[in-house]
Write a protein that holds these residues in place. Structure first.
Motif, PDB file in Angstrom:
ATOM      1  N   ARG A 502      35.399 -39.521  34.257  1.00 34.63           N
ATOM      2  CA  ARG A 502      33.971 -39.207  34.183  1.00 34.63           C
ATOM      3  C   ARG A 502      33.280 -39.842  35.377  1.00 34.63           C
ATOM      4  NH1 ARG A 502      33.258 -41.580  29.763  1.00 34.63           N
ATOM      5  NH2 ARG A 502      33.356 -39.852  28.276  1.00 34.63           N
ATOM      6  N   THR A 503      32.498 -39.055  36.096  1.00 35.11           N
ATOM      7  CA  THR A 503      31.835 -39.616  37.274  1.00 35.11           C
ATOM      8  C   THR A 503      30.837 -40.684  36.841  1.00 35.11           C
ATOM      9  OG1 THR A 503      30.132 -37.868  37.234  1.00 35.11           O
ATOM     10  CG2 THR A 503      32.079 -37.495  38.613  1.00 35.11           C
ATOM     11  N   ILE A 504      30.860 -41.793  37.565  1.00 35.72           N
ATOM     12  CA  ILE A 504      29.924 -42.879  37.309  1.00 35.72           C
ATOM     13  C   ILE A 504      28.675 -42.591  38.123  1.00 35.72           C
ATOM     14  CG2 ILE A 504      29.535 -45.364  37.490  1.00 35.72           C
ATOM     15  CD1 ILE A 504      32.564 -45.727  37.212  1.00 35.72           C
ATOM     16  N   THR A 505      27.628 -42.182  37.435  1.00 39.14           N
ATOM     17  CA  THR A 505      26.436 -41.676  38.116  1.00 39.14           C
ATOM     18  C   THR A 505      25.345 -42.732  38.180  1.00 39.14           C
ATOM     19  OG1 THR A 505      25.664 -40.764  36.011  1.00 39.14           O
ATOM     20  CG2 THR A 505      26.901 -39.295  37.465  1.00 39.14           C
ATOM     21  N   ALA A 506      24.425 -42.510  39.121  1.00 39.11           N
ATOM     22  CA  ALA A 506      23.253 -43.368  39.264  1.00 39.11           C
ATOM     23  C   ALA A 506      22.036 -42.596  38.756  1.00 39.11           C
ATOM     24  CB  ALA A 506      23.055 -43.757  40.725  1.00 39.11           C
ATOM     25  N   GLY A 507      21.142 -43.275  38.078  1.00 41.53           N
ATOM     26  CA  GLY A 507      19.936 -42.616  37.584  1.00 41.53           C
ATOM     27  C   GLY A 507      20.094 -42.116  36.160  1.00 41.53           C
ATOM     28  N   THR A 508      19.008 -41.567  35.621  1.00 39.14           N
ATOM     29  CA  THR A 508      18.991 -41.109  34.226  1.00 39.14           C
ATOM     30  C   THR A 508      19.362 -39.634  34.159  1.00 39.14           C
ATOM     31  OG1 THR A 508      16.631 -40.656  34.441  1.00 39.14           O
ATOM     32  CG2 THR A 508      17.271 -42.811  33.518  1.00 39.14           C
ATOM     33  N   VAL A 509      20.617 -39.339  34.461  1.00 45.92           N
ATOM     34  CA  VAL A 509      21.102 -37.966  34.414  1.00 45.92           C
ATOM     35  C   VAL A 509      22.359 -37.913  33.548  1.00 45.92           C
ATOM     36  CG1 VAL A 509      20.168 -37.307  36.670  1.00 45.92           C
ATOM     37  CG2 VAL A 509      22.465 -38.315  36.515  1.00 45.92           C
ATOM     38  N   SER A 510      22.787 -36.714  33.244  1.00 44.88           N
ATOM     39  CA  SER A 510      23.973 -36.533  32.409  1.00 44.88           C
ATOM     40  C   SER A 510      25.188 -37.225  33.031  1.00 44.88           C
ATOM     41  CB  SER A 510      24.263 -35.034  32.243  1.00 44.88           C
ATOM     42  OG  SER A 510      25.520 -34.835  31.624  1.00 44.88           O
ATOM     43  N   ASN A 511      25.963 -37.880  32.200  1.00 46.37           N
ATOM     44  CA  ASN A 511      27.206 -38.514  32.667  1.00 46.37           C
ATOM     45  C   ASN A 511      28.418 -37.740  32.144  1.00 46.37           C
ATOM     46  OD1 ASN A 511      27.111 -39.161  29.961  1.00 46.37           O
ATOM     47  ND2 ASN A 511      27.898 -41.255  30.254  1.00 46.37           N
ATOM     48  N   ARG A 512      28.244 -36.445  31.939  1.00 46.84           N
ATOM     49  CA  ARG A 512      29.305 -35.620  31.366  1.00 46.84           C
ATOM     50  C   ARG A 512      29.926 -34.681  32.400  1.00 46.84           C
ATOM     51  NH1 ARG A 512      25.940 -34.488  25.763  1.00 46.84           N
ATOM     52  NH2 ARG A 512      26.482 -36.469  24.750  1.00 46.84           N
ATOM     53  N   LEU A 513      29.932 -35.132  33.635  1.00 45.84           N
ATOM     54  CA  LEU A 513      30.632 -34.419  34.705  1.00 45.84           C
ATOM     55  C   LEU A 513      31.941 -35.160  34.961  1.00 45.84           C
ATOM     56  CD1 LEU A 513      30.734 -32.300  37.019  1.00 45.84           C
ATOM     57  CD2 LEU A 513      29.603 -34.012  38.460  1.00 45.84           C
ATOM     58  N   TYR A 514      33.049 -34.433  34.912  1.00 48.69           N
ATOM     59  CA  TYR A 514      34.375 -35.027  35.077  1.00 48.69           C
ATOM     60  C   TYR A 514      34.993 -34.544  36.387  1.00 48.69           C
ATOM     61  CZ  TYR A 514      33.888 -36.142  30.130  1.00 48.69           C
ATOM     62  OH  TYR A 514      33.439 -36.634  28.938  1.00 48.69           O
ATOM     63  N   CYS A 515      35.451 -35.488  37.184  1.00 39.95           N
ATOM     64  CA  CYS A 515      36.081 -35.138  38.455  1.00 39.95           C
ATOM     65  C   CYS A 515      37.592 -35.188  38.292  1.00 39.95           C
ATOM     66  CB  CYS A 515      35.638 -36.075  39.578  1.00 39.95           C
ATOM     67  SG  CYS A 515      36.401 -35.653  41.159  1.00 39.95           S
ATOM     68  N   ALA A 516      38.195 -34.009  38.168  1.00 38.05           N
ATOM     69  CA  ALA A 516      39.653 -33.903  38.100  1.00 38.05           C
ATOM     70  C   ALA A 516      40.165 -33.151  39.317  1.00 38.05           C
ATOM     71  CB  ALA A 516      40.063 -33.192  36.816  1.00 38.05           C
ATOM     72  N   ALA A 517      39.394 -33.185  40.396  1.00 42.63           N
ATOM     73  CA  ALA A 517      39.742 -32.485  41.634  1.00 42.63           C
ATOM     74  C   ALA A 517      40.534 -33.431  42.534  1.00 42.63           C
ATOM     75  CB  ALA A 517      38.480 -32.012  42.357  1.00 42.63           C
ATOM     76  N   ILE A 518      41.761 -33.062  42.853  1.00 38.85           N
ATOM     77  CA  ILE A 518      42.717 -33.941  43.530  1.00 38.85           C
ATOM     78  C   ILE A 518      42.180 -34.602  44.804  1.00 38.85           C
ATOM     79  CG2 ILE A 518      44.923 -33.936  44.787  1.00 38.85           C
ATOM     80  CD1 ILE A 518      45.947 -31.981  42.661  1.00 38.85           C
ATOM     81  N   PRO A 519      41.596 -33.849  45.752  1.00 37.56           N
ATOM     82  CA  PRO A 519      41.196 -34.491  47.013  1.00 37.56           C
ATOM     83  C   PRO A 519      40.234 -35.661  46.838  1.00 37.56           C
ATOM     84  CG  PRO A 519      41.099 -32.105  47.211  1.00 37.56           C
ATOM     85  CD  PRO A 519      41.292 -32.406  45.763  1.00 37.56           C
ATOM     86  N   PHE A 520      39.425 -35.620  45.773  1.00 37.44           N
ATOM     87  CA  PHE A 520      38.430 -36.662  45.570  1.00 37.44           C
ATOM     88  C   PHE A 520      38.972 -37.835  44.749  1.00 37.44           C
ATOM     89  CE2 PHE A 520      36.278 -32.621  46.164  1.00 37.44           C
ATOM     90  CZ  PHE A 520      35.461 -32.926  47.240  1.00 37.44           C
ATOM     91  N   LEU A 521      40.223 -37.728  44.309  1.00 31.45           N
ATOM     92  CA  LEU A 521      40.866 -38.809  43.553  1.00 31.45           C
ATOM     93  C   LEU A 521      41.914 -39.547  44.369  1.00 31.45           C
ATOM     94  CD1 LEU A 521      41.413 -36.942  40.149  1.00 31.45           C
ATOM     95  CD2 LEU A 521      39.550 -38.508  40.750  1.00 31.45           C
ATOM     96  N   LEU A 522      42.370 -38.937  45.467  1.00 29.84           N
ATOM     97  CA  LEU A 522      43.480 -39.499  46.232  1.00 29.84           C
ATOM     98  C   LEU A 522      43.188 -40.886  46.789  1.00 29.84           C
ATOM     99  CD1 LEU A 522      44.736 -36.379  48.236  1.00 29.84           C
ATOM    100  CD2 LEU A 522      46.000 -37.642  46.490  1.00 29.84           C
ATOM    101  N   HIS A 523      41.939 -41.166  47.092  1.00 27.33           N
ATOM    102  CA  HIS A 523      41.585 -42.439  47.718  1.00 27.33           C
ATOM    103  C   HIS A 523      42.039 -43.614  46.862  1.00 27.33           C
ATOM    104  CE1 HIS A 523      39.326 -44.931  50.509  1.00 27.33           C
ATOM    105  NE2 HIS A 523      38.801 -45.572  49.487  1.00 27.33           N
ATOM    106  N   LYS A 524      41.783 -43.540  45.563  1.00 22.04           N
ATOM    107  CA  LYS A 524      42.137 -44.636  44.651  1.00 22.04           C
ATOM    108  C   LYS A 524      43.289 -44.274  43.713  1.00 22.04           C
ATOM    109  CE  LYS A 524      39.416 -47.921  45.959  1.00 22.04           C
ATOM    110  NZ  LYS A 524      38.430 -48.555  45.099  1.00 22.04           N
ATOM    111  N   ASN A 525      43.730 -43.022  43.755  1.00 18.17           N
ATOM    112  CA  ASN A 525      44.868 -42.578  42.944  1.00 18.17           C
ATOM    113  C   ASN A 525      45.850 -41.865  43.861  1.00 18.17           C
ATOM    114  OD1 ASN A 525      43.921 -42.907  39.865  1.00 18.17           O
ATOM    115  ND2 ASN A 525      42.186 -42.261  41.108  1.00 18.17           N
ATOM    116  N   PRO A 526      46.575 -42.607  44.697  1.00 16.54           N
ATOM    117  CA  PRO A 526      47.341 -41.995  45.789  1.00 16.54           C
ATOM    118  C   PRO A 526      48.490 -41.103  45.342  1.00 16.54           C
ATOM    119  CG  PRO A 526      47.894 -44.322  45.551  1.00 16.54           C
ATOM    120  CD  PRO A 526      46.702 -44.080  44.686  1.00 16.54           C
TER     121      PRO A 526
END
Length: 560
Positions: A502-526
């Motif tokens: 679940r994306t850790i968001t800033a501000g008072t917005v929905s926190n129900r967006l999930y990032c399961a897209a590989i390129p954006f996870l590789l940095h910390k999940n090699p």
């Protein structure tokens, strides 16, 4: 009210997310958007993207369960289908490797089966192909998508959204005449008609690119003794290729091992979690000590051969590669292939290889907790040995490379760190400067694969401009970790997600967006790439959504 869940992308990650969502006890309205013409295949297996010569690097036995196993599904295909891909019915096996296009057909059929099962369970399922999500905006309670289809756009609101967009390939591959910045789509590479071909990379992606061109310029045939030979086509007699990488090494052949993975004896998940709980100070060196002890226990002879007791996390890679770095890569490939085949026939597992294999995903758990200094050290050398070990390739891929070499159609260059690639102003291809010599190529392919992307590179402009989705933090060496929060940290890359993606968001917005897209996870999940990782990610995301729905329903009942 029925909860609205959207999955962006219907590749493996989207499929496994969908599979586990369909088990939700609460009925859902599930919408799946797929930008391509086919749902349930994914970019790595699409017919418009891949060539029949491109092989997958996962056998049936490793694919997490869906409806049928790949092997059983293949046994149910007719002879014409099997013949199209050169598959012999009597040789179908749980441990064999098959073309990417075959896996695409398999996943598509399983996807349709899952859709039927989900609808049987009471869920509403809406699958929309040729629908591309152009934007995502986080609102207070909902998530708004802007979707493009047939040249028009419309807005749609959802309670939960899963970004399962997979790999991120450029829309225009040939950026200069004869210069291709990606191995995909394969159809673009088929325009290469002989000449000297340079390929940056030596992994399976590079081999796939090479095979796409090689099979359009000639063919692989077995001679009377059963040996694979390469024969160029008329008009392509000048075809010659060069694979190149910093080390100038070929990947090794897939090796036999017990599946599912056995449990390590020393470098266990519990031992790693205990180290993480102690904070980031010296964490990488402590982890390497566990890893070194695991290797030593599994294979004392190998440990003695490479002097493991004297190695550190910074020097292990040099010792690991030294065994093959001073030998002609084709000589090593032939010997390694023969060994791999012999071990497979005897069902023998090389202990040190397996120890590395079964610890790579466990050790990956520490990466988000490393400080900036250890994070750089991990990426500099230690990460590569795990990738080398799990990125072994099908035996047929090695056989094809050796056939090209025996036909004097293939070389390998060791680039080192001092090289430069330039594009000629008025000609095709590229120049590669290596020290005091320059090599000229009529065509050139960058086949180094998917690189890690960060929050600022999201293809959704409102998410970027809102700055609610942020880069993942990395602790400074002087900092420490308190729970999940980094103290004295910097944001280096990737997307900041929690343990449920679940994306850790800033501000008072929905926190129900999930990032399961590989390129954006590789940095910390090699090591997140691959179908097994897609299955694990999809299960985690789906269970998080179901848990959230259950919590919300309980809260609504209390307030009623």
């Amino acid at each position: 009210m029925t909860d609205r869940v959207c999955i962006i992308g219907s590749g493996p990650t989207g499929i496994y997310t969908f599979q586990h969502l369909s088990h939700s006890p609460k009925h859902l309205s599930i919408t799946i958007y797929e930008a391509e013409n086919y749902a349930g295949k994914g970019t790595p297996y699409l017919p418009t993207i891949n060539d029949p010569a491109m092989l997958s690097n996962i056998p049936s036995i490793e694919i997490p369960p869906l409806g049928q196993t790949l092997a059983d599904w293949l046994r149910g295909r007719d002879d014409e289908y099997l013949s199209t891909f050169g598959i012999v019915r009597t040789q179908i096996s749980e441990r064999e490797f098959y073309p990417r296009l075959v896996l695409g057909d398999y996943f598509h059929d399983q996807f349709l089966y899952l859709k039927a099962q989900a609808e049987k369970n009471g869920h509403k399922v809406d699958i929309r192909v040729q629908h591309r999500v152009r934007d995502i905006a986080l609102e207070t309670r909902e998530i708004r998508l802007k979707v493009e289809a047939a040249g028009e756009t419309f807005d749609a609101l959802y309670d939960h959204v899963v970004m399962a967009t997979g790999h991120n390939w450029p829309e225009n591959t040939e950026t200069h005449p004869g210069y291709f910045m990606s191995a995909w789509p394969a159809s673009a590479l088929q325009s290469i008609e002989g000449g000297r071909l340079g390929i940056l990379g030596t992994s399976l992606s590079a081999i796939d690119a090479l095979m796409t061109v090689a099979t359009s310029c000639g063919s692989f045939v077995y001679d009377g003794t059963g040996n694979l030979q390469y024969q160029p086509s008329t008009g392509s007699e000048d075809f010659h290729a060069v694979l190149m990488s910093r080390k100038g090494l070929l990947p090794e052949a897939d090796f036999y091992c017990p599946l599912p993975y056995m449990r390590p004896r020393i470098c266990t998940p519990e031992a790693i979690e205990a180290l993480i709980s102690q904070g980031s100070n010296g964490l990488l060196d402590k982890v390497f000590e566990l890893f070194r002890n695991e290797i030593s226990l599994a294979d004392p002879d190998y440990a003695a051969e490479i002097g493991l007791s004297q190695l550190t996390v910074d020097t292990f890679a040099n010792a690991y590669y030294a065994r093959r770095s001073n030998i002609d890569p084709f000589v090593w490939a032939a010997a390694n292939l023969a060994e791999a085949k012999q071990n497979a026939a005897a069902e023998f597992t090389v202990p040190w290889r397996y120890a590395i294999m079964i610890t790579h995903e466990i050790i990956a758990k520490v990466v988000p907790h490393l400080d900036t200094e250890d994070f750089a050290r991990f990426n500099a050398s230690f990460k590569g040995i795990f990738i080398d070990e799990y990125a072994t390739v099908p035996h047929l891929s090695i056989e094809r490379l050796l056939a090209l070499r025996n036909a004097a159609r293939l070389d390998i260059f060791k680039l080192g760190s001092d090289y430069e690639i330039t594009k000629p102003d008025s000609a095709r291809g590229a120049y590669v400067a290596l020290g005091d010599r320059t090599e000229r190529f009529d065509n050139f392919i960058d086949a180094t694969g998917q690189s890690a992307l960060s929050a600022r590179e999201l293809p959704f402009p409102t998410l970027v401009s809102q700055e609610t989705v942020r880069k993942a933090p990395t602790a400074e060496p002087s900092g420490f970790l308190v729970g999940d929060a980094a103290v004295s940290s910097v944001r280096l890359g990737g997307i900041d997600v929690d343990d449920h993606y679940r994306t850790i968001t800033a501000g008072t917005v929905s926190n129900r967006l999930y990032c399961a897209a590989i390129p954006f996870l590789l940095h910390k999940n090699p090591f997140v790439q691959g179908i097994t990782s897609a299955a694990e990610t999809g299960e985690i995301v789906a269970h998080a959504i179901i848990e959230d729905l259950s919590h919300t329903q309980f809260t609504e009942l209390l307030s009623a």
